[in-house]
Design a protein around this motif. Sequence first.
Motif: not given
Length: 442
Positions: A195, A192, A174, A170, A138
């Motif tokens: 992260t 996620a 996120p 992420a 992401d």
Amino acid sequence: MSPLPPAPCWPRRDADHLLVSGAQMAALEQQLFASGLPVEALMEKAALAVAERVRTGSAWRRQARRSGVLVLVGPGHNGGDGLVVARELHLAGWPVRIWCPWPRIKPLTEAHRRHAAWLGIPALEGEPNPADGALWIDALFGVGQTRRLDPALELLLAHRQQQQPGQLVAIDVPSGLCSDSGRCLGDVAAVAHTTYCIGLRKQGLVQDAALPYVGRLRRIDLGLAPTLLESLPPNQLLGIGGARAAADLAALPWPQIDPTAAKYGRGRLLVVAGSQSFRGAAILALSGASASGAGSLRAALPEAVAEQLWLVQPYTVLQASLGSTAQAGLALGGLDAGALERLDAVLLGPGLGAAAATAEAPLWQAEQKFWDHLQAFKGLLVLDADGLNRLAAPSGGQAEALAIQWLRGRGGPTWITPHRGEFNRLFPDLQDLPPLEAARQA
């Protein structure tokens, strides 16, 4: 006689512990750019570190190398970070694809997209399949998000979590999550597995509201100069936990105890806990207290627990066996000033239950006297759970402001451990503020 050196700051005020808002992180980056560091250099440094973490992450390395990686590219510099990650994984031999649904993106991000196309990294033309077995990265929005995601994107991320849970990481924040409050900006945010927070940890990512979305929080160190960190306010928030939790706890400034000290020289603690309704709270609190290393442990307990204390904790001295209020709470009036003598600390609160009502005049008056004695106590007081509730709502209908006056008048140090409901009862004027700001003002 020379003065004692200042007590060490715990946790340390460094990049591992500072918590910042999105605006503060952006301001720090602007200082870097103003100093002459190119934006491109900072993006490369951050994204190369993320790519290395992904490439060496055992949690998904085997599956990602087999099923591939899909990088979700946003229109800003977070998308540029994602494209650098895509490039590095591609050059390492991983099967990588890109999805960028925005026709217009920032110039630096666009340059990385052109290079990715030149390298031959495939770009999806349509929306990705949420059941895709690839690892999704992401890189859509990152820090500073203020608006909810597009409904179609929310739906895609919701379906992804349903069909491939744990298969998304992420970059920085996120998508769909506020980096300051930790709250979901709409109905859905990316969920996620990990992260990778760039630079300094964003304060929203450690909030309760963010926990379902952040997964494992890992900080990507940018090697920020000490002078840059010193530009943050002196009272900047500090956080512990995550990957450094064990090291942080090991660095606690524990008291230095004389190795020749007898048990009374190793801490004298009184635990006031439990009630007819919550008997187990007393035993749990005493178990924690006994693990602290205190040399002398005393307890003021409900009668039903006090009778059996010697069977389960024979090393605990029974200070008082206390009766109950009409609501089956612990009657604190059975404790007088003598119970607080020769103590270093008192824990008051777990499972006390409801206080005496004004109709129980003798119980109520005796409890008020105990609170007066406790206010004058010079040692450490830890107020927890129902101790906070009783302080916040004294019998007789007195206003919550009296609780604040009581705390201000304490004769010794006081630690309070409220969850949000208990905090709101203590500080009703602050209950609408976000948690960090409410705590700061309190």
